[in-house]
Design an enzyme around this catalytic site. Structure first.
Site, PDB file in Angstrom:
ATOM      1  N   GLU A   1      28.202 -43.255 -51.444  1.00  0.00           N
ATOM      2  CA  GLU A   1      28.140 -44.651 -51.879  1.00  0.00           C
ATOM      3  C   GLU A   1      28.768 -44.714 -53.250  1.00  0.00           C
ATOM      4  O   GLU A   1      29.385 -43.756 -53.705  1.00  0.00           O
ATOM      5  CB  GLU A   1      26.689 -45.135 -51.902  1.00  0.00           C
ATOM      6  CG  GLU A   1      25.780 -44.346 -52.829  1.00  0.00           C
ATOM      7  CD  GLU A   1      24.366 -44.913 -52.926  1.00  0.00           C
ATOM      8  OE1 GLU A   1      24.141 -46.063 -52.549  1.00  0.00           O
ATOM      9  OE2 GLU A   1      23.490 -44.173 -53.420  1.00  0.00           O
TER      10      GLU A   1
ATOM     11  N   ARG B   1      11.197 -52.160 -48.982  1.00  0.00           N
ATOM     12  CA  ARG B   1      11.848 -50.963 -49.542  1.00  0.00           C
ATOM     13  C   ARG B   1      11.033 -50.408 -50.713  1.00  0.00           C
ATOM     14  O   ARG B   1      10.915 -49.193 -50.883  1.00  0.00           O
ATOM     15  CB  ARG B   1      13.279 -51.294 -49.984  1.00  0.00           C
ATOM     16  CG  ARG B   1      14.056 -50.067 -50.419  1.00  0.00           C
ATOM     17  CD  ARG B   1      15.529 -50.356 -50.639  1.00  0.00           C
ATOM     18  NE  ARG B   1      15.752 -51.277 -51.737  1.00  0.00           N
ATOM     19  CZ  ARG B   1      16.952 -51.743 -52.084  1.00  0.00           C
ATOM     20  NH1 ARG B   1      18.024 -51.382 -51.407  1.00  0.00           N
ATOM     21  NH2 ARG B   1      17.085 -52.575 -53.096  1.00  0.00           N
TER      22      ARG B   1
ATOM     23  N   LYS C   1      14.392 -45.621 -54.224  1.00  0.00           N
ATOM     24  CA  LYS C   1      14.940 -46.329 -55.395  1.00  0.00           C
ATOM     25  C   LYS C   1      14.017 -46.039 -56.578  1.00  0.00           C
ATOM     26  O   LYS C   1      13.154 -46.840 -56.940  1.00  0.00           O
ATOM     27  CB  LYS C   1      15.048 -47.826 -55.075  1.00  0.00           C
ATOM     28  CG  LYS C   1      16.079 -48.526 -55.938  1.00  0.00           C
ATOM     29  CD  LYS C   1      16.500 -49.837 -55.338  1.00  0.00           C
ATOM     30  CE  LYS C   1      17.268 -50.697 -56.328  1.00  0.00           C
ATOM     31  NZ  LYS C   1      18.501 -50.101 -56.829  1.00  0.00           N
TER      32      LYS C   1
HETATM   33  N1  PMP Z   1      23.362 -47.979 -54.072  1.00  0.00           N
HETATM   34  C1  PMP Z   1      22.727 -47.811 -55.238  1.00  0.00           C
HETATM   35  C2  PMP Z   1      22.722 -46.456 -55.846  1.00  0.00           C
HETATM   36  C3  PMP Z   1      22.097 -48.888 -55.867  1.00  0.00           C
HETATM   37  O1  PMP Z   1      21.464 -48.708 -57.027  1.00  0.00           O
HETATM   38  C4  PMP Z   1      22.131 -50.166 -55.257  1.00  0.00           C
HETATM   39  C5  PMP Z   1      21.443 -51.325 -55.904  1.00  0.00           C
HETATM   40  N2  PMP Z   1      22.092 -51.748 -57.073  1.00  0.00           N
HETATM   41  C6  PMP Z   1      22.838 -50.311 -54.052  1.00  0.00           C
HETATM   42  C7  PMP Z   1      23.410 -49.190 -53.480  1.00  0.00           C
HETATM   43  C8  PMP Z   1      22.926 -51.633 -53.363  1.00  0.00           C
HETATM   44  O2  PMP Z   1      21.663 -51.987 -52.835  1.00  0.00           O
HETATM   45  P1  PMP Z   1      21.179 -53.496 -52.708  1.00  0.00           P
HETATM   46  O3  PMP Z   1      22.135 -54.180 -51.817  1.00  0.00           O
HETATM   47  O4  PMP Z   1      19.809 -53.411 -52.152  1.00  0.00           O
HETATM   48  O5  PMP Z   1      21.207 -54.064 -54.098  1.00  0.00           O
END
Ligand code: PMP
Length: 288
Positions: A182, A50, A149
């Site tokens: 989300e 990622r 990200k």
């Molecule tokens: N959405 C956002 C905006 C995030 O910053 C994160 C990570 N903290 C997630 C979802 C969850 O992703 P992951 O399972 O890879 O931590």
């Protein structure tokens, strides 16, 4: 604490970056949040994949191989005698001048912080979270894709402040069409008629590593799972709801906007998923 900074381990007090770094000046950079469980880094390769996607999206050429970054990540845990913790891996565009131009930043910077983890208070894993929907909308992918990200997290930070002002620890962000995207730092799932549903990345969700894990867990426990467009009504009227994230793991949600979800208690499928997740993190992973 020892911090990995551009190829060396330095003391926390000496871990400094330039005020001309574009990561600081413009949020021009990318990051990953990664977990270490009992000496195993959970899904390190997926995080690095990622990271590479985010780098590519920003045309940020990383001069390090995936193997080098993986090794530096493991070494950061070893240097700090960590067996359980949270790893923040950050790549910035590097030092440039006061203009936006990334092409005037010749050398990206990398730093890795391996530290203890601050989870949601333990009682929320048994009693469930009450969350709210906030007015701040998730950024449109045509402006800046939420799948990247990046160090530019103001969209989420503004939403997080609204959540706090409403007395909630987490909040749902809708996309500009009004569909659930989300949460501010977590992905969202609902359970409806025995099926697990979650918004697609195209609705503004980050492709969470924990979210991916839930797809594997659903197969393992024999519960159908798929991506779906969700409105707030779908969440309000769902049987169960839970959030996922590297920090949060799997956390039940029992209320949205003051409305009780399902029975008002963490649901049976959510609890199964949470238990399976906790088993999985102890058996999967890269030994540091
Ligand atoms: N959405 C956002 C905006 C995030 O910053 C994160 C990570 N903290 C997630 C979802 C969850 O992703 P992951 O399972 O890879 O931590």
């Amino acid at each position: 604490m020892k911090i990995y900074l551009d190829g060396k381990f330095v003391d926390q007090a000496d871990a400094k970056v330039s005020v001309f770094d574009h990561g600081l000046l413009y949020g021009d950079g990318i990051f990953e949040g990664i977990r270490l469980y009992q000496g195993n880094i959970f899904r390190l390769d997926a995080h690095l994949e990622r990271l590479e996607y985010s780098a590519k999206a920003l045309m940020l050429k990383m001069p390090w191989s995936r193997q080098e970054i993986a090794e530096a990540t493991c070494e950061s845990c070893r240097q700090n005698n960590l067996t359980d913790g949270y790893i923040r891996l950050v790549i910035t565009r590097g030092v440039g001048d006061l203009g936006l131009s990334p092409w005037l930043c010749p050398t990206p910077s990398i730093f890795i912080i391996a530290d203890k983890i601050a989870l949601y208070p333990a009682e929320h894993y048994t009693s469930g979270l009450s969350i709210v929907t906030v007015p701040t909308r998730r950024m449109n992918a045509a402006a800046l894709s939420p799948a990247v990200k990046s160090l530019n997290y103001l969209n989420n930070i503004l939403a997080k402040m609204e959540a706090r002002q409403a007395g909630a620890l987490e909040a749902i962000m809708l996309n500009d069409q009004g569909y659930v995207a989300e949460c501010t730092g977590d992905n969202i799932f609902i359970v409806h008629k025995g099926e697990i549903l979650t918004p697609a990345a195209s609705q503004g969700a980050l492709k969470g590593i924990t979210r991916d894990t839930i797809f594997d867990i659903a197969k393992e426990i024999g519960v159908p799972i798929r991506e779906a467009d969700l409105t707030r009504y779908d969440v309000w009227c769902s049987d169960e709801c839970f959030l996922t994230g590297t920090g949060a793991e799997v956390i039940p949600v029992i209320k949205l906007d003051g409305r009780e979800i399902g029975s008002g208690k963490p649901g049976a499928i959510t609890q199964k998923v949470l238990a399976a997740f906790r088993r999985r993190v102890l058996t999967e992973g890269t030994r540091i």
